[in-house]
Design a protein around this motif. Sequence first.
Motif, PDB file in Angstrom:
ATOM      1  N   ARG A 159      36.796  47.507  54.470  1.00  0.00           N
ATOM      2  CA  ARG A 159      36.405  48.405  53.364  1.00  0.00           C
ATOM      3  C   ARG A 159      35.563  47.626  52.358  1.00  0.00           C
ATOM      4  N   ARG A 184      34.040  47.332  48.708  1.00  0.00           N
ATOM      5  CA  ARG A 184      34.296  47.829  47.342  1.00  0.00           C
ATOM      6  C   ARG A 184      32.975  48.111  46.628  1.00  0.00           C
ATOM      7  N   PRO A 185      32.904  49.181  45.812  1.00  0.00           N
ATOM      8  CA  PRO A 185      31.651  49.405  45.066  1.00  0.00           C
ATOM      9  C   PRO A 185      31.436  48.281  44.058  1.00  0.00           C
ATOM     10  N   ALA A 209      40.359  40.901  43.670  1.00  0.00           N
ATOM     11  CA  ALA A 209      39.588  42.020  43.095  1.00  0.00           C
ATOM     12  C   ALA A 209      38.702  42.738  44.103  1.00  0.00           C
ATOM     13  N   SER A 210      38.983  42.561  45.397  1.00  0.00           N
ATOM     14  CA  SER A 210      38.139  43.238  46.393  1.00  0.00           C
ATOM     15  C   SER A 210      38.659  44.636  46.723  1.00  0.00           C
ATOM     16  N   GLY A 211      39.834  45.018  46.170  1.00  0.00           N
ATOM     17  CA  GLY A 211      40.328  46.389  46.344  1.00  0.00           C
ATOM     18  C   GLY A 211      41.495  46.536  47.297  1.00  0.00           C
ATOM     19  N   LYS A 212      42.329  45.516  47.447  1.00  0.00           N
ATOM     20  CA  LYS A 212      43.480  45.618  48.374  1.00  0.00           C
ATOM     21  C   LYS A 212      44.518  46.598  47.811  1.00  0.00           C
ATOM     22  N   HIS A 231      44.077  48.736  45.491  1.00  0.00           N
ATOM     23  CA  HIS A 231      43.433  50.048  45.375  1.00  0.00           C
ATOM     24  C   HIS A 231      43.551  50.797  46.710  1.00  0.00           C
ATOM     25  N   ASN A 246      39.958  39.896  37.786  1.00  0.00           N
ATOM     26  CA  ASN A 246      40.650  41.184  37.912  1.00  0.00           C
ATOM     27  C   ASN A 246      41.627  41.352  36.754  1.00  0.00           C
ATOM     28  N   GLY A 281      44.064  43.434  36.538  1.00  0.00           N
ATOM     29  CA  GLY A 281      45.457  43.575  36.996  1.00  0.00           C
ATOM     30  C   GLY A 281      45.632  42.898  38.338  1.00  0.00           C
ATOM     31  N   SER A 282      45.418  41.599  38.374  1.00  0.00           N
ATOM     32  CA  SER A 282      45.464  40.880  39.646  1.00  0.00           C
ATOM     33  C   SER A 282      46.903  40.674  40.123  1.00  0.00           C
ATOM     34  N   ALA A 335      48.193  38.906  48.280  1.00  0.00           N
ATOM     35  CA  ALA A 335      47.525  38.459  47.051  1.00  0.00           C
ATOM     36  C   ALA A 335      46.142  37.964  47.467  1.00  0.00           C
ATOM     37  N   GLY A 336      45.187  38.086  46.560  1.00  0.00           N
ATOM     38  CA  GLY A 336      43.812  37.745  46.933  1.00  0.00           C
ATOM     39  C   GLY A 336      43.536  36.257  46.844  1.00  0.00           C
TER      40      GLY A 336
HETATM   41  N1  LIG Z   1      36.954  51.279  46.729  1.00  0.00           N
HETATM   42  C1  LIG Z   1      37.070  51.227  45.393  1.00  0.00           C
HETATM   43  N2  LIG Z   1      36.606  52.228  44.642  1.00  0.00           N
HETATM   44  C2  LIG Z   1      36.719  52.186  43.302  1.00  0.00           C
HETATM   45  N3  LIG Z   1      37.311  51.180  42.618  1.00  0.00           N
HETATM   46  C3  LIG Z   1      37.791  50.155  43.321  1.00  0.00           C
HETATM   47  C4  LIG Z   1      37.716  50.118  44.738  1.00  0.00           C
HETATM   48  N4  LIG Z   1      38.273  48.988  45.155  1.00  0.00           N
HETATM   49  C5  LIG Z   1      38.701  48.340  44.050  1.00  0.00           C
HETATM   50  N5  LIG Z   1      38.414  49.037  42.960  1.00  0.00           N
HETATM   51  C6  LIG Z   1      38.714  48.658  41.575  1.00  0.00           C
HETATM   52  O1  LIG Z   1      38.541  47.264  41.444  1.00  0.00           O
HETATM   53  C7  LIG Z   1      39.561  46.670  40.658  1.00  0.00           C
HETATM   54  C8  LIG Z   1      40.288  45.588  41.461  1.00  0.00           C
HETATM   55  O2  LIG Z   1      40.929  46.203  42.552  1.00  0.00           O
HETATM   56  P1  LIG Z   1      42.350  45.753  43.096  1.00  0.00           P
HETATM   57  O3  LIG Z   1      43.266  45.420  41.993  1.00  0.00           O
HETATM   58  O4  LIG Z   1      42.781  46.752  44.070  1.00  0.00           O
HETATM   59  O5  LIG Z   1      41.956  44.403  43.794  1.00  0.00           O
HETATM   60  P2  LIG Z   1      42.886  43.421  44.621  1.00  0.00           P
HETATM   61  O6  LIG Z   1      42.133  43.038  45.795  1.00  0.00           O
HETATM   62  O7  LIG Z   1      44.228  44.029  44.818  1.00  0.00           O
HETATM   63  O8  LIG Z   1      42.965  42.216  43.613  1.00  0.00           O
HETATM   64  P3  LIG Z   1      44.073  41.048  43.527  1.00  0.00           P
HETATM   65  O9  LIG Z   1      44.093  40.356  44.782  1.00  0.00           O
HETATM   66  O10 LIG Z   1      43.606  40.221  42.380  1.00  0.00           O
HETATM   67  O11 LIG Z   1      45.338  41.762  43.220  1.00  0.00           O
HETATM   68  C9  LIG Z   1      40.496  47.796  40.252  1.00  0.00           C
HETATM   69  O12 LIG Z   1      40.154  48.212  38.957  1.00  0.00           O
HETATM   70  C10 LIG Z   1      40.183  48.894  41.242  1.00  0.00           C
HETATM   71  O13 LIG Z   1      40.401  50.168  40.691  1.00  0.00           O
END
Ligand SMILES: Nc1ncnc2c1ncn2[C@@H]1O[C@H](COP(=O)(O)OP(=O)(O)OP(=O)(O)O)[C@@H](O)[C@H]1O
Length: 738
Positions: free
Chosen positions: A20, A22-23, A96-99, A101, A210, A212-213, A245-246
């Motif tokens: 996936r 991320r935008p 912060a790559s969106g896991k 999310h 991020n 909320g990492s 965790a990222g």
């Molecule tokens: N596909 C997506 N569409 C819209 N927003 C996204 C998407 N993926 C991630 N985001 C946004 O990017 C930010 C970081 O995403 P997220 O916390 O899911 O990352 P993570 O990979 O879980 O980071 P970490 O490993 O630090 O916990 C969040 O604000 C989330 O809403």
Amino acid sequence: MIHAPHSNKVNHASVSVYCRIRPLSSRDDDRKVVSTPDTKTVSLAHGGEHHTFAFDRIFDSKATQQDVFEGVRVSRCVCDVLGGYNATIFAYGQTASGKTHTMEGGNIFHPLKSGVIPRAATALFRACSHAPAYIEFAIKVSFVEIYMERIRDLLDTFGRKRGNLRIRENPNSGVYVAGCTETFVTNENELLICMTDGRKSRATAATGMNEGSSRSHSVFCITVQQRNTETEAKRVGKLVFVDLAGSEMARKSQAVGLQLEEAKNINRSLSALGQVINALTDEKKVHIPYRDSKLTRMLQDSLGGNAKTGLIVTISASAENASETLSTLKFGQRAKAIKNKPKVNERKSVEELTTLLRKAEAAIDMQSAYINALELQVTSGNETGHSGTPNGSDAETMAAILQLQQQKILSLTEELAEEQAESKRCNKEVLDLTALLHEKEELLLDARNFMEEVEAKMEKAVREQAGMLAQNRLLVKAKARVEEKAHFKVRELELRLEKANAVDERLRKEDAEYAVISQGASRSSTAKLAIEGEVNSLKHPSTLDQITLQRLPEHSSMTKHLKLEHQHRKLITDLSAQCGLVDQLEREIKGSAVGTSLVTSKEGQHMCSLRQRLEQLVAVHRQLLRKYAALELNLGEATKMIMLRDERIFQLEHQSEKRHEGFTAECQRMSALMNDLDLKLLNKKTRVEKVLARPRTLRGGQKDARAHAQKAAIWWNNELSSASQADLLGHSSIAKAS
Ligand SMILES: Nc1ncnc2c1ncn2[C@@H]1O[C@H](COP(=O)(O)OP(=O)(O)OP(=O)(O)O)[C@@H](O)[C@H]1O
């Protein structure tokens, strides 16, 4: 021919890998280095090279949560779990790559924003509702996180097991976290509530990359147990969601102190995961280093084990993250080569196993008979061979037949051996099951005894509870009574205040009335006496009692003041008695609060409401005290005013007395004057009558005498009228003076 049961068949399945993108966010470099030529290929331009990777499905930055849910085929995973398989879906990627999310979503209750886990919960409960009525389900969830190489229970609301849980292995149920909280859920909402509770306890922090990492790896597990009520067969399937965790570079995430330590731990466990994947995909490697980290140990069944596994790699398309994206994509490619051996976690019922055993025995008997017949045929053939000389073709045919028969015998013997082995296995399983049954029966007996004990304890607790409830009810009643009294007292105080005002008003009126009253000397003297009495009793207030009050004249202001003071004193006594009652009530409630600490939460709430009401009561009590203080103030002022009025009354009375004395003296003087006048008049009248009675012969002086008499009569009349006028004037002047 008997086939091996379905549970023993092992199908190899490779890990499905999805990607996936991320935008781009406001923090990102605008230059895009990732492209998606088609829905299964992703291309990355980095270091002057184009790297292309093929996965099961690519989700570009426009993909919705529903697209991902469908594309990852989570519904199929749910079906697999219901079929008795274990399934794992995990998300891997740079910080912060969106896991999170992808796995949980922005809002787990929102139909559009919720991620894979909430949607899987919906699919699971929908599937359960469509299952046949004879299948019973028990669904439980657990939620743990691996933070700094320690496993913490996120559903342990009391925090007792948060410390560090252990990983154990069981030949039947595989790898599991020992002692973690498993909460039974009956619907999707309950499951989501568990998830929300767990999320609250998760270790997260704002980093340079991020807001909320996640600082830990989270593992959300849904266990589905099924029981066929008709055959007693059981099945267990586990659906595991892992939000890793990222990986992060300290330079980019600007981590220092604890965050840096966390980042090191995260990177260490992710590299252990990489090692496991490398070992699994390297045919030469025999040892898989699962035990190198808690993460790999927990994922043992999902990586190369018996689970069906899906991996979602999340990447950023930005140029500044290109190297991390490349390493993530390489990780996904390696993971794709892992082969798992999914198997159904099923236990057949005793009846099913007995039937299988019977079938196997019948087949063995049949095959033994067949072998015997064949052996007989071979022996008789040999005998025939000895009796004559077969020609060449007969000999060849015989050899072919013999060969065929030998092959048949061989295959039959093999089959027989297989069946015997199967029969043995079934026998063993039956024996195991019977032993298990006995064990269960014993356990059941223990459980029954335990239940009886618990029931007895429960009964006792219920009795105690009932006692406490009764006590509580009494307390509530007492409180209500005190409250009522307090309200009544407030009302009484208000009435008294009104009365005090009325007394004040009446005193004012009395001032006016007193002027009139003082006109009457007799009444004035009585009042004087009464006032003297009042003054005396005021000098000795301690001797004032109800009898004294009754004896005092009703209209007296001093009496009213004293009555008011008496009432106030009574009120103070009442209030202090009330204070004592409230204190006692507080003590009782505190005492009962300690006693009822073991009572149910409902009673806790009740106690809470009691406490609140007590607080209200105390507030009312304080209000009363304030009112009382205000009343005392008013009373002081009223007392002062009464004193001033009394002084004025005293002065007026003094003046009135003086005037009365003057008036009496004037009256006496006037009456003396009147008597004097009356006497004078009487003398003159007598003289006039004497003159008029003189003989008429005295002619010479007759006319003079008559004229003299007439003059005297006129003078007399004038005197009389002036005297009466003076009398009238005198009266009116006295009236004016008084
Ligand atoms: N596909 C997506 N569409 C819209 N927003 C996204 C998407 N993926 C991630 N985001 C946004 O990017 C930010 C970081 O995403 P997220 O916390 O899911 O990352 P993570 O990979 O879980 O980071 P970490 O490993 O630090 O916990 C969040 O604000 C989330 O809403």
